[in-house]
Design an enzyme around this catalytic site. Sequence first.
Site, PDB file in Angstrom:
ATOM      1  N   GLN A  79       0.830  -1.082   0.249  1.00  0.00           N
ATOM      2  CA  GLN A  79       0.021  -0.062   0.116  1.00  0.00           C
ATOM      3  C   GLN A  79       0.939   1.254   0.083  1.00  0.00           C
ATOM      4  O   GLN A  79       1.324   1.820   1.025  1.00  0.00           O
ATOM      5  CB  GLN A  79      -0.786  -0.130   1.144  1.00  0.00           C
ATOM      6  CG  GLN A  79      -1.910   1.235   1.201  1.00  0.00           C
ATOM      7  CD  GLN A  79      -3.007   1.097   2.426  1.00  0.00           C
ATOM      8  OE1 GLN A  79      -2.997   0.219   2.909  1.00  0.00           O
ATOM      9  NE2 GLN A  79      -3.664   2.273   2.394  1.00  0.00           N
ATOM     10  N   PHE A  80       1.120   1.679  -1.140  1.00  0.00           N
ATOM     11  CA  PHE A  80       2.058   2.836  -1.343  1.00  0.00           C
ATOM     12  C   PHE A  80       1.513   4.238  -0.683  1.00  0.00           C
ATOM     13  O   PHE A  80       2.268   5.207  -0.102  1.00  0.00           O
ATOM     14  CB  PHE A  80       2.343   3.047  -2.758  1.00  0.00           C
ATOM     15  CG  PHE A  80       1.200   4.104  -3.523  1.00  0.00           C
ATOM     16  CD1 PHE A  80       1.212   5.356  -3.713  1.00  0.00           C
ATOM     17  CD2 PHE A  80       0.177   3.322  -4.140  1.00  0.00           C
ATOM     18  CE1 PHE A  80       0.300   6.125  -4.137  1.00  0.00           C
ATOM     19  CE2 PHE A  80      -0.822   4.049  -4.677  1.00  0.00           C
ATOM     20  CZ  PHE A  80      -0.707   5.307  -4.851  1.00  0.00           C
ATOM     21  N   THR A  81       0.092   4.226  -0.409  1.00  0.00           N
ATOM     22  CA  THR A  81      -0.438   5.465   0.185  1.00  0.00           C
ATOM     23  C   THR A  81       0.039   5.744   1.548  1.00  0.00           C
ATOM     24  O   THR A  81      -0.220   6.556   2.165  1.00  0.00           O
ATOM     25  CB  THR A  81      -1.923   5.380   0.212  1.00  0.00           C
ATOM     26  OG1 THR A  81      -2.392   4.405   0.772  1.00  0.00           O
ATOM     27  CG2 THR A  81      -2.270   5.578  -1.358  1.00  0.00           C
TER      28      THR A  81
END
Length: 149
Positions: A78-80
């Site tokens: 999850q890059f966020t």
Amino acid sequence: MRAVVQRAVSGKVTVDREVISTINKGLVVLVGVSIEDSDEDVNYIADKIANLRIFEDSNDKMNLSVRDVNGEILLVSQFTLLGDARKGRRPNYMNAAKPDDALLYFNKLRNKLKEIGLDVKTGKFRAVMQVSLINDGPVTILLDSKRNF
């Protein structure tokens, strides 16, 4: 590297209406890879995930790790998690690793957890996923390999 570790009764990942991964008792772990990450960050996060004492023992005290309870891990990229929302209203993702680097370090983390002896399932990298879990407790722990929190 950042991780959101959630103690779960169960968890699953769905992509295009198809369930691709499921776990029973264990941890659902969301992982964000930073542009600054190295093997040292992977090792730190893997050790923390494997050894966090967040499962209850027979005295209802959180003294057991996912290893101790033979739990499973659902690892989801999850890059966020690297989003910086301190200024303005749109998060800045400049500290998130580029996809090829993120996948490399995500896979290193998965492999390290497997080397430790954990049963690891994953989401689908770069896919739009629906991640669901029954959070047990709820217990949620934030990890950051740079020790920012």
